[in-house]
Design an enzyme around this catalytic site. Structure first.
Site, short mmCIF file in Angstrom:
data_model
loop_
_atom_site.label_atom_id
_atom_site.label_comp_id
_atom_site.label_asym_id
_atom_site.label_seq_id
_atom_site.Cartn_x
_atom_site.Cartn_y
_atom_site.Cartn_z
N GLN A 119 -4.48 -11.35 13.04
CA GLN A 119 -3.06 -11.00 13.15
C GLN A 119 -2.58 -11.06 14.60
OE1 GLN A 119 -2.35 -7.46 10.81
NE2 GLN A 119 -2.86 -8.55 8.92
N GLY B 267 0.81 -1.23 0.00
CA GLY B 267 0.00 0.00 0.00
C GLY B 267 0.84 1.27 0.00
N ARG C 167 -13.80 6.92 10.83
CA ARG C 167 -12.89 5.77 10.92
C ARG C 167 -13.59 4.56 11.56
NH1 ARG C 167 -9.63 10.16 12.72
NH2 ARG C 167 -8.13 10.84 11.14
N ASN D 223 -12.42 -4.25 9.22
CA ASN D 223 -11.01 -4.36 9.63
C ASN D 223 -10.78 -5.12 10.94
OD1 ASN D 223 -10.21 -3.01 7.35
ND2 ASN D 223 -10.12 -1.01 8.33
N ASP E 220 -1.41 12.53 14.80
CA ASP E 220 -2.21 13.62 15.38
C ASP E 220 -1.32 14.58 16.17
OD1 ASP E 220 -4.91 12.32 14.74
OD2 ASP E 220 -3.88 10.78 15.89
N HIS F 202 -7.60 7.88 18.00
CA HIS F 202 -7.29 8.49 16.70
C HIS F 202 -8.62 8.61 15.95
CE1 HIS F 202 -5.32 9.44 12.99
NE2 HIS F 202 -5.78 8.36 12.40
N VAL G 295 -1.72 0.79 12.78
CA VAL G 295 -1.96 1.99 11.99
C VAL G 295 -3.34 1.92 11.32
CG1 VAL G 295 -1.07 3.41 10.08
CG2 VAL G 295 0.52 2.23 11.60
C1 LMR Z 1 -5.44 10.02 8.95
O1 LMR Z 1 -5.63 10.51 10.06
O2 LMR Z 1 -5.00 10.68 8.01
C2 LMR Z 1 -5.72 8.56 8.74
O3 LMR Z 1 -6.23 7.99 9.92
C3 LMR Z 1 -6.65 8.33 7.62
C4 LMR Z 1 -8.03 8.79 7.92
O4 LMR Z 1 -8.97 8.03 7.70
O5 LMR Z 1 -8.20 9.94 8.38
#
Ligand code: LMR
Length: 319
Positions: free
Chosen positions: A117, A19, A103, A110, A164, A192, A134
């Site tokens: 995993q 990727g 997300r 996912n 972030d 996140h 990630v």
């Molecule tokens: C980001 O913060 O750029 C990544 O987590 C991708 C997203 O979906 O925002």
């Protein structure tokens, strides 16, 4: 004959290796900029059946680059094979979100990947493997992963919030009109996600509390926070795909923060397992908090942070 003394080879697994994020990350790993110029590495690339040809292409490019530290490149689609004896697992592979999605919308798709995993890591990885998740939603995926890997310390799992943190540092530096390296002690609390709390209460600019440098409290409480929370989504709107280069850079930063001693007085953010109600945060989740490292791959939570009413209220909302 080698005159230089090399460290013992380390095995690094990268999922989603075909990727975009990996395409930036792998070459940084191979160049030595992450683990250092005396640390040979083996890269173990995990892809999917669908991406297998692309994965072969990535391996070809890595080999053709003749990196002196890159001693081995292997590829595979079975995590039980690829994760064998790995000391680092950088789990990037996941379906990314598109415009208009949160997300969290990715969890159904996912979550499964990270359960599998986790099981594979538990079965075959080094007992002290460090895992950086990630793929989104990374906090939940990290929790799923660690729950499926009971023989690996929960402490070894990280959800990437360094991206972030970097975004927050950038915004504070721009607003204050200083270079970003003058901004320190930035914590991202929580997930996140758009609920995350970028902490300007403890952050410092030129060693001073941010509020003494940026007097615009309304900007700090509203615009700054929102900008950091929504940066990923804003980028998707522009590019039509999610961030890749800056994400790879932040993975590098996250690893470097664990393998180098944290500078005196500073810290870094990482989404880590909450054991024993740190800062009054709920137990048994993965939550981004301020960490310090001695440089041994491990970390401890920072004790002396101020949690004022504003922060406490916001942090409460994330859980
Ligand atoms: C980001 O913060 O750029 C990544 O987590 C991708 C997203 O979906 O925002």
């Amino acid at each position: 004959e080698e005159t230089k003394s090399w460290k013992k080879l380390i095995n690094i697994a990268v999922s989603g290796a075909a990727g975009m994020i990996s395409n930036h990350l792998l070459f940084k790993l191979a160049s030595g900029e992450v683990f250092g110029p005396d640390q040979p590495i083996a890269l173990k690339l995990l892809g999917s059946e669908r991406s297998f040809q692309a994965l072969e292409g990535v391996a070809m490019e890595l080999e053709d680059s003749l990196y002196p530290l890159l001693r081995e490149v292997s590829i595979g689609i079975d995590p039980y094979e690829v994760f064998q004896d790995v000391e680092w697992a950088l789990l990037i592979g996941a379906k990314p979100r598109g415009p208009g999605m949160e997300r969290a919308d990715l969890l159904d798709i996912n979550g499964q990947i990270f359960a599998e995993q986790g099981k594979a890591l538990n079965a075959v990885a080094s007992r002290n493997v460090k895992v950086i998740v990630v793929g989104n939603p990374c906090n939940t995926n990290a929790l799923i992963c660690l729950k499926n890997a009971p023989n690996i310390p929960a402490k070894n799992f990280h959800a990437l919030t360094r991206l972030d943190e970097n975004r927050a540092k950038c915004q504070l530096a721009l607003k204050a009109g200083v270079f970003y390296d003058k901004v320190s002690n930035v914590t991202i609390w929580g997930n996140h996600s758009t609920t995350q709390v970028p902490d300007f209460v403890n952050a410092r600019i030129n060693g001073l509390p941010v509020k003494e440098v940026i007097k615009d409290t309304k900007w700090l409480e509203e615009e700054f926070t929102e900008k950091v929370q929504k940066r990923g989504g804003a980028l998707i709107q522009k590019w039509g795909r999610s961030s890749a280069a800056s994400t790879a850079v932040s993975v590098v930063d996250a690893i470097k923060s664990l393998v180098n001693p944290t500078p005196e007085g500073d810290w870094f953010s990482s989404g880590v397992y909450t054991a024993g109600n740190p800062y009054g945060i709920a137990e048994d989740i993965v939550f981004s908090m301020p960490c310090r490292s001695k440089g041994d791959g491990d970390y401890e939570l920072v004790k002396d942070v101020i949690i004022d009413d504003f922060l406490r209220e916001r942090i409460k909302k994330v859980q």
